[in-house]
Write a protein that holds these residues in place. Structure first.
Motif, short mmCIF file in Angstrom:
data_model
loop_
_atom_site.label_atom_id
_atom_site.label_comp_id
_atom_site.label_asym_id
_atom_site.label_seq_id
_atom_site.Cartn_x
_atom_site.Cartn_y
_atom_site.Cartn_z
N CYS A 173 0.86 -1.18 0.00
CA CYS A 173 0.00 0.00 0.00
C CYS A 173 0.90 1.24 0.00
N SER A 193 -5.18 0.64 -0.22
CA SER A 193 -5.27 -0.20 -1.41
C SER A 193 -3.87 -0.62 -1.81
N GLU A 267 -8.05 -2.85 -5.16
CA GLU A 267 -8.81 -3.17 -3.96
C GLU A 267 -8.07 -4.25 -3.16
#
Length: 325
Positions: A173, A193, A267
């Motif tokens: 991330c 994400s 995602e």
């Protein structure tokens, strides 16, 4: 001897050792002339707490000052670079992560920040200090060992923050909570994400480790497998004129045979590309967010392309033949 750019950098250096990326709304630009009044005003700001590693701030100054010292032998430049390096060592968390700012921890500035390659850029610099690689020669004798410790801690943080999903390591991330080491949100359009951008330079940093451990090798191989898994084949992104929009332009995703792109954000639990505007709402199509973000922010790109086609195969060859990572 003096170097005019190095002299300006010393003026902008904060008392804590780091540098700001901007003063007010004006970016720090060392090509800009510095009048006597500007110099006096900037020196009076030395105590501000706006030092950061964002947008290459602090790293660029340390690198430049170290180079300037090698060229001029001016001790002020060596001292400025050393103070900058000590600032980086001081700002590092015990778990090895680096915040975006120090000591200003407001908003999301306290988070461990891979965004825009901030932490990796710092670790690359510190690794060069540890290796006493030019221009980091002739500095204070205690710095290489301290830099090496910081690099080891930073590497450990990288390994611990690689996102594990159902037992499978993926990527990273852009920001993490500095206490829990869990993915975190930053700006409204930067949700927790997986990053198809920042993860690339993290892998490159890991590939630069000498004699990589099994854990480092696994991290690299897992990230490469993830890049292959989430690539978007047969599409590209084009910038087009859009006179009806305030920006006058737009970015669109269009089919193109043989092309491959990656999303900036995936995602966490599905690997679906996500597109988020300033309202923080998740969309699955680039066209669904506002034009201001589509035209002003890169949601799709080819960031991992060279890593996969050249860098990773070269690393595999070096490692398999017993060479350094």
């Amino acid at each position: 001897m003096q170097d005019s750019t190095a002299e300006k950098m010393l003026v902008f250096q904060r008392a804590i050792g780091g540098w700001p990326k901007a003063v007010g709304n004006e970016k720090v630009d060392y090509k800009h002339p510095l009048s006597a009044a500007d110099r006096t005003r900037t020196l009076a700001d030395k105590g501000r707490n706006d030092a950061t590693i964002d947008n290459n701030a602090t790293s660029r100054e340390i690198n430049y000052l170290a180079q300037a010292y090698q060229k001029t032998n001016n001790p002020a430049y060596r001292e400025g670079a050393e103070a900058g390096i000590r600032f980086l060592l001081k700002m590092q968390y015990a778990n090895g992560g680096f915040p975006q700012y120090y000591p200003d921890f407001s908003n999301y500035r306290h988070q461990i920040t891979y965004n825009d390659n901030a932490m990796v850029r710092v670790l690359e610099l510190l690794r060069n200090v540890a290796r006493q690689k030019a221009p980091f020669v002739g500095l204070a004798a205690d710095l290489p060992a301290q830099a090496q410790t910081a690099v080891e801690k930073g590497t450990d943080c990288i390994l611990k923050t690689q996102y594990l999903r159902k037992g499978v390591l993926t990527a990273w991330c852009a920001q993490y909570d500095e206490k829990t080491l869990q993915p975190a949100k930053a700006r409204a359009f930067e949700l927790a994400s997986l990053s198809g951008d920042e993860s690339v330079e993290i892998v490159r940093f890991l590939m630069g480790i000498d004699n990589p451990s099994p854990e480092v090798k696994k991290a690299i191989e897992s990230a490469v497998a993830w890049f292959e898994k989430v690539k978007i084949s047969g599409y590209t992104v084009k910038e087009i004129a859009a006179p009806q929009e305030k920006s006058g332009r737009d970015r669109v995703m269009v089919p193109e045979a043989g092309a491959t792109i990656w999303a900036r954000f995936y995602e966490l639990d599905t690997d679906r590309p996500i597109y988020v505007g300033r309202d923080s709402q998740v969309h699955y199509q680039l066209s669904e967010i506002e034009n201001e973000r589509r035209a002003g922010y890169l949601y799709l790109g080819t960031w991992p392309e060279k890593l996969l086609s050249k860098d990773y195969p070269a690393w595999q060859k070096r490692v398999s033949t017993g060479g350094r990572g």
